[in-house]
Design a protein around this motif. Structure first.
Motif, PDB file in Angstrom:
ATOM      1  N   SER A 142      -7.915  -2.478 -11.215  1.00  0.00           N
ATOM      2  CA  SER A 142      -7.133  -3.270 -12.167  1.00  0.00           C
ATOM      3  C   SER A 142      -5.697  -3.469 -11.709  1.00  0.00           C
ATOM      4  CB  SER A 142      -7.145  -2.590 -13.531  1.00  0.00           C
ATOM      5  OG  SER A 142      -6.252  -3.201 -14.424  1.00  0.00           O
ATOM      6  N   LEU A 143      -5.112  -2.417 -11.126  1.00  0.00           N
ATOM      7  CA  LEU A 143      -3.704  -2.474 -10.724  1.00  0.00           C
ATOM      8  C   LEU A 143      -3.521  -2.774  -9.241  1.00  0.00           C
ATOM      9  CD1 LEU A 143      -2.470   0.604 -12.789  1.00  0.00           C
ATOM     10  CD2 LEU A 143      -2.225  -1.822 -13.375  1.00  0.00           C
ATOM     11  N   GLN A 144      -4.636  -2.866  -8.500  1.00  0.00           N
ATOM     12  CA  GLN A 144      -4.603  -3.136  -7.059  1.00  0.00           C
ATOM     13  C   GLN A 144      -3.767  -2.103  -6.312  1.00  0.00           C
ATOM     14  OE1 GLN A 144      -6.487  -5.843  -5.474  1.00  0.00           O
ATOM     15  NE2 GLN A 144      -7.419  -5.269  -7.402  1.00  0.00           N
ATOM     16  N   VAL A 145      -4.042  -0.821  -6.611  1.00  0.00           N
ATOM     17  CA  VAL A 145      -3.348   0.286  -5.968  1.00  0.00           C
ATOM     18  C   VAL A 145      -4.356   1.346  -5.551  1.00  0.00           C
ATOM     19  CG1 VAL A 145      -1.212  -0.038  -7.298  1.00  0.00           C
ATOM     20  CG2 VAL A 145      -2.941   1.571  -8.119  1.00  0.00           C
ATOM     21  N   THR A 146      -3.916   2.230  -4.666  1.00  0.00           N
ATOM     22  CA  THR A 146      -4.654   3.442  -4.329  1.00  0.00           C
ATOM     23  C   THR A 146      -3.836   4.608  -4.838  1.00  0.00           C
ATOM     24  OG1 THR A 146      -5.557   2.396  -2.348  1.00  0.00           O
ATOM     25  CG2 THR A 146      -5.667   4.802  -2.464  1.00  0.00           C
ATOM     26  N   LEU A 147      -4.373   5.330  -5.815  1.00  0.00           N
ATOM     27  CA  LEU A 147      -3.649   6.447  -6.408  1.00  0.00           C
ATOM     28  C   LEU A 147      -3.491   7.583  -5.406  1.00  0.00           C
ATOM     29  CD1 LEU A 147      -5.404   6.677  -9.893  1.00  0.00           C
ATOM     30  CD2 LEU A 147      -3.289   5.494  -9.319  1.00  0.00           C
ATOM     31  N   PRO A 148      -2.428   8.381  -5.534  1.00  0.00           N
ATOM     32  CA  PRO A 148      -2.286   9.562  -4.680  1.00  0.00           C
ATOM     33  C   PRO A 148      -3.457  10.532  -4.904  1.00  0.00           C
ATOM     34  CG  PRO A 148      -0.228   9.087  -5.801  1.00  0.00           C
ATOM     35  CD  PRO A 148      -1.272   8.209  -6.411  1.00  0.00           C
ATOM     36  N   LEU A 192       6.044   0.113  -8.494  1.00  0.00           N
ATOM     37  CA  LEU A 192       6.021   1.420  -9.140  1.00  0.00           C
ATOM     38  C   LEU A 192       4.682   1.582  -9.847  1.00  0.00           C
ATOM     39  CD1 LEU A 192       9.516   1.679 -10.900  1.00  0.00           C
ATOM     40  CD2 LEU A 192       8.775   2.866  -8.832  1.00  0.00           C
ATOM     41  N   LEU A 193       4.189   2.804  -9.894  1.00  0.00           N
ATOM     42  CA  LEU A 193       3.016   3.115 -10.697  1.00  0.00           C
ATOM     43  C   LEU A 193       3.421   4.244 -11.650  1.00  0.00           C
ATOM     44  CD1 LEU A 193      -0.141   2.580 -11.026  1.00  0.00           C
ATOM     45  CD2 LEU A 193      -0.263   4.915 -10.145  1.00  0.00           C
ATOM     46  N   PHE A 194       3.625   3.876 -12.913  1.00  0.00           N
ATOM     47  CA  PHE A 194       4.018   4.851 -13.918  1.00  0.00           C
ATOM     48  C   PHE A 194       2.843   5.753 -14.252  1.00  0.00           C
ATOM     49  CE2 PHE A 194       6.830   1.165 -14.999  1.00  0.00           C
ATOM     50  CZ  PHE A 194       8.021   1.753 -14.618  1.00  0.00           C
ATOM     51  N   PHE A 195       3.140   7.061 -14.460  1.00  0.00           N
ATOM     52  CA  PHE A 195       2.062   7.996 -14.786  1.00  0.00           C
ATOM     53  C   PHE A 195       2.460   9.046 -15.818  1.00  0.00           C
ATOM     54  CE2 PHE A 195       4.368  10.150 -11.452  1.00  0.00           C
ATOM     55  CZ  PHE A 195       4.392  11.469 -11.872  1.00  0.00           C
ATOM     56  N   GLY A 196       3.737   9.087 -16.211  1.00  0.00           N
ATOM     57  CA  GLY A 196       4.175  10.094 -17.166  1.00  0.00           C
ATOM     58  C   GLY A 196       5.501   9.725 -17.797  1.00  0.00           C
ATOM     59  N   VAL A 240       4.961   2.248  -4.789  1.00  0.00           N
ATOM     60  CA  VAL A 240       3.778   1.562  -4.261  1.00  0.00           C
ATOM     61  C   VAL A 240       4.199   0.736  -3.057  1.00  0.00           C
ATOM     62  CG1 VAL A 240       1.910  -0.057  -4.771  1.00  0.00           C
ATOM     63  CG2 VAL A 240       2.776   1.447  -6.576  1.00  0.00           C
ATOM     64  N   THR A 241       3.525   0.947  -1.937  1.00  0.00           N
ATOM     65  CA  THR A 241       3.848   0.200  -0.713  1.00  0.00           C
ATOM     66  C   THR A 241       3.266  -1.208  -0.796  1.00  0.00           C
ATOM     67  OG1 THR A 241       1.867   0.939   0.438  1.00  0.00           O
ATOM     68  CG2 THR A 241       3.830   2.337   0.643  1.00  0.00           C
ATOM     69  N   GLY A 242       3.619  -2.035   0.167  1.00  0.00           N
ATOM     70  CA  GLY A 242       3.157  -3.417   0.200  1.00  0.00           C
ATOM     71  C   GLY A 242       1.655  -3.579   0.240  1.00  0.00           C
ATOM     72  N   ASP A 243       0.938  -2.589   0.785  1.00  0.00           N
ATOM     73  CA  ASP A 243      -0.523  -2.689   0.839  1.00  0.00           C
ATOM     74  C   ASP A 243      -1.196  -2.062  -0.381  1.00  0.00           C
ATOM     75  OD1 ASP A 243      -0.284   0.035   1.278  1.00  0.00           O
ATOM     76  OD2 ASP A 243      -1.376   0.049   3.175  1.00  0.00           O
ATOM     77  N   GLY A 244      -0.403  -1.631  -1.384  1.00  0.00           N
ATOM     78  CA  GLY A 244      -0.962  -1.086  -2.608  1.00  0.00           C
ATOM     79  C   GLY A 244      -1.179   0.410  -2.606  1.00  0.00           C
ATOM     80  N   ASP A 303       5.570  10.760  -3.339  1.00  0.00           N
ATOM     81  CA  ASP A 303       6.864  11.041  -3.959  1.00  0.00           C
ATOM     82  C   ASP A 303       6.884  10.588  -5.413  1.00  0.00           C
ATOM     83  OD1 ASP A 303       8.593  11.923  -1.634  1.00  0.00           O
ATOM     84  OD2 ASP A 303       7.851  10.008  -0.885  1.00  0.00           O
ATOM     85  N   VAL A 304       7.613  11.337  -6.243  1.00  0.00           N
ATOM     86  CA  VAL A 304       7.759  11.000  -7.656  1.00  0.00           C
ATOM     87  C   VAL A 304       9.199  10.567  -7.907  1.00  0.00           C
ATOM     88  CG1 VAL A 304       7.667  11.884 -10.018  1.00  0.00           C
ATOM     89  CG2 VAL A 304       5.944  12.610  -8.333  1.00  0.00           C
TER      90      VAL A 304
END
Length: 143
Positions: free
Chosen positions: A30-36, A86-90, A102-106, A111-112
């Motif tokens: 949905s967000l086009q990211v890879t979570l840590p 940015l990917l908010f989580f808390g 979030v880097t250019g490739d998602g 780092d927080v």
């Protein structure tokens, strides 16, 4: 593993039933990211970590998806820099939010950062989500 580790630090944390791998994949899609990896591991063990006063130190996978959609799609806040990196989580409890860059490739970096809702600044606070939790409990994160 994560629940036991957090309980060894403090009994103030509360936990939710685990998220599924499919739930996490839906967030990423949905967000086009890879979570840590550390965040994924935590969500697979407990779908959210809450502190005293129900503070969302780590949101559920559903809240991560919905809050990030909201911030990315809300164009009425034109005075903020874009939130796509940015990917908010808390949350901090005072309006500021914790996020991974979030880097250019998602790919989400480990780092927080904390995003200040009043001046739109973004400040590094921890090298990983585990350190973020540890340092939050120890009062080492000042915002």
């Amino acid at each position: 593993m994560w629940k036991e580790h957090l309980h060894s630090i403090s009994k103030e944390y509360t936990f939710s039933p685990p998220a599924s791998g499919d739930d996490i994949a839906k967030v990423e899609d949905s967000l086009q990211v890879t979570l840590p990896l550390e965040l994924k591991e935590i969500l697979l063990e407990t779908n959210g970590v809450r502190a005293i006063y129900d503070l969302g130190l780590i949101w559920s996978e559903d809240r991560i998806k919905n809050e990030n959609r909201h911030y990315r799609d809300d164009h009425s806040q034109d005075y903020y820099m874009p939130f796509d990196h940015l990917l908010f989580f808390g949350e901090s409890g005072i309006g500021d939010l914790f996020a991974f860059p979030v880097t250019g490739d998602g790919t989400c970096r480990d780092d927080v950062f904390v995003w200040n809702h009043e001046n739109d600044s973004r400040k590094w606070v921890a090298p990983s989500v585990s350190k973020y939790l540890e340092w939050t409990l120890e009062g080492k994160i000042k915002i």
